[in-house]
Design a protein around this motif. Structure first.
Motif, short mmCIF file in Angstrom:
data_model
loop_
_atom_site.label_atom_id
_atom_site.label_comp_id
_atom_site.label_asym_id
_atom_site.label_seq_id
_atom_site.Cartn_x
_atom_site.Cartn_y
_atom_site.Cartn_z
N CYS A 33 10.16 -45.25 -2.55
CA CYS A 33 10.32 -44.79 -3.93
C CYS A 33 9.03 -44.21 -4.47
O CYS A 33 9.03 -43.14 -5.10
CB CYS A 33 10.77 -45.93 -4.84
SG CYS A 33 12.43 -46.53 -4.54
N ASN A 37 8.78 -40.45 -5.60
CA ASN A 37 8.59 -40.25 -7.04
C ASN A 37 7.30 -39.52 -7.35
O ASN A 37 7.27 -38.69 -8.27
CB ASN A 37 8.63 -41.60 -7.77
CG ASN A 37 10.01 -42.21 -7.78
OD1 ASN A 37 10.99 -41.58 -7.38
ND2 ASN A 37 10.09 -43.45 -8.20
N ARG A 40 7.84 -35.90 -7.04
CA ARG A 40 8.79 -35.33 -8.01
C ARG A 40 8.38 -35.55 -9.46
O ARG A 40 9.13 -35.25 -10.36
CB ARG A 40 10.16 -35.95 -7.77
CG ARG A 40 10.62 -35.72 -6.32
CD ARG A 40 12.00 -36.17 -6.18
NE ARG A 40 12.77 -35.28 -7.03
CZ ARG A 40 13.80 -34.56 -6.63
NH1 ARG A 40 14.20 -34.66 -5.41
NH2 ARG A 40 14.44 -33.79 -7.45
N ILE A 42 8.11 -38.37 -11.05
CA ILE A 42 8.95 -39.41 -11.64
C ILE A 42 8.14 -40.69 -11.72
O ILE A 42 7.43 -41.06 -10.78
CB ILE A 42 10.23 -39.64 -10.81
CG1 ILE A 42 11.13 -38.40 -10.90
CG2 ILE A 42 10.98 -40.89 -11.28
CD1 ILE A 42 12.37 -38.49 -10.05
N THR A 43 8.25 -41.38 -12.86
CA THR A 43 7.65 -42.68 -13.03
C THR A 43 8.75 -43.66 -13.41
O THR A 43 9.87 -43.26 -13.72
CB THR A 43 6.54 -42.65 -14.11
OG1 THR A 43 7.08 -42.13 -15.33
CG2 THR A 43 5.37 -41.79 -13.67
N LEU A 57 14.01 -44.86 -14.62
CA LEU A 57 13.40 -43.66 -14.06
C LEU A 57 13.11 -42.71 -15.22
O LEU A 57 13.95 -42.56 -16.11
CB LEU A 57 14.35 -42.96 -13.08
CG LEU A 57 14.76 -43.76 -11.85
CD1 LEU A 57 15.87 -43.03 -11.11
CD2 LEU A 57 13.57 -44.00 -10.95
N VAL A 64 14.98 -36.33 -12.19
CA VAL A 64 15.60 -37.64 -12.44
C VAL A 64 17.07 -37.60 -12.07
O VAL A 64 17.59 -38.52 -11.42
CB VAL A 64 15.39 -38.08 -13.90
CG1 VAL A 64 16.21 -39.33 -14.22
CG2 VAL A 64 13.91 -38.33 -14.18
N THR A 67 17.42 -37.64 -8.32
CA THR A 67 17.11 -38.97 -7.80
C THR A 67 18.27 -39.92 -8.07
O THR A 67 18.65 -40.71 -7.19
CB THR A 67 15.81 -39.51 -8.45
OG1 THR A 67 14.74 -38.60 -8.10
CG2 THR A 67 15.48 -40.91 -7.96
N THR A 97 4.31 -44.83 -10.36
CA THR A 97 5.37 -44.08 -9.68
C THR A 97 6.58 -44.98 -9.47
O THR A 97 7.69 -44.50 -9.39
CB THR A 97 4.89 -43.51 -8.33
OG1 THR A 97 4.36 -44.57 -7.54
CG2 THR A 97 3.88 -42.41 -8.53
N MET A 98 6.35 -46.28 -9.40
CA MET A 98 7.42 -47.26 -9.42
C MET A 98 6.81 -48.64 -9.56
O MET A 98 6.39 -49.25 -8.60
CB MET A 98 8.30 -47.20 -8.16
CG MET A 98 9.53 -48.10 -8.21
SD MET A 98 10.54 -47.95 -9.72
CE MET A 98 10.87 -46.21 -9.79
#
Length: 149
Positions: A33, A37, A40, A42-43, A57, A64, A67, A97-98
């Motif tokens: 992930c 992420n 892309r 994405i956090t 997300l 998003v 994903t 990021t995750m």
């Protein structure tokens, strides 16, 4: 619905794992992930307890949504339910990021004003309760992340 390019799209969902995750399997999932992420923009954050996921997300809308499409098709998830999808001005988890927090069962009752379960969100009840719960969850996670271990 779409928004300006500088607006953040945020999704909160819950799902059930089709098989229980070990700590090693969760570690692998988080590594995947975080890498995807970061590429892309994405956090977000992930919570896992007793075979249940709750994840937030946030990022560019198309990234998003793509994903989420992958997660919906992922055979490790079942009973996926989007609790919130909305546009926001700012990210809540810009530095992760995750983010991940293992949830352990605590002794005793939750302190007054705090929930110790999100089971009520599964009953398709009050949509505003879902929004409040997701915001509580977001705040809880950010506070916990800033505490020393």
């Amino acid at each position: 619905m779409t928004a300006a390019d500088d607006t953040v799209f945020s999704v909160v969902y819950s799902s059930t794992a089709t098989e229980p995750f070990t700590d090693d399997a969760l570690g692998e999932l988080l590594q995947q992930c975080r890498s995807a992420n970061a590429q892309r923009d994405i956090t977000g954050m992930l919570l896992y307890r007793n075979g249940r996921f709750i994840q937030i997300l946030e990022g560019p809308e198309q990234a998003v949504r793509e994903t989420m499409g992958k997660i919906e098709r992922d055979p490790r998830h079942d009973h996926l339910r989007v609790l919130i999808d909305e546009f926001t001005e700012d990210r809540n988890f810009a530095e992760w990021t995750m983010g991940y927090e293992p949830i352990v069962t605590s002794e005793g009752d939750a302190p007054e004003g705090f929930r110790d379960t999100f089971d009520d969100l599964e009953s398709h009840g009050d949509p505003s309760a879902t929004l409040r719960a997701a915001r509580e969850l977001s705040l809880w996670f950010r506070v916990r992340a800033n505490q020393p271990n």
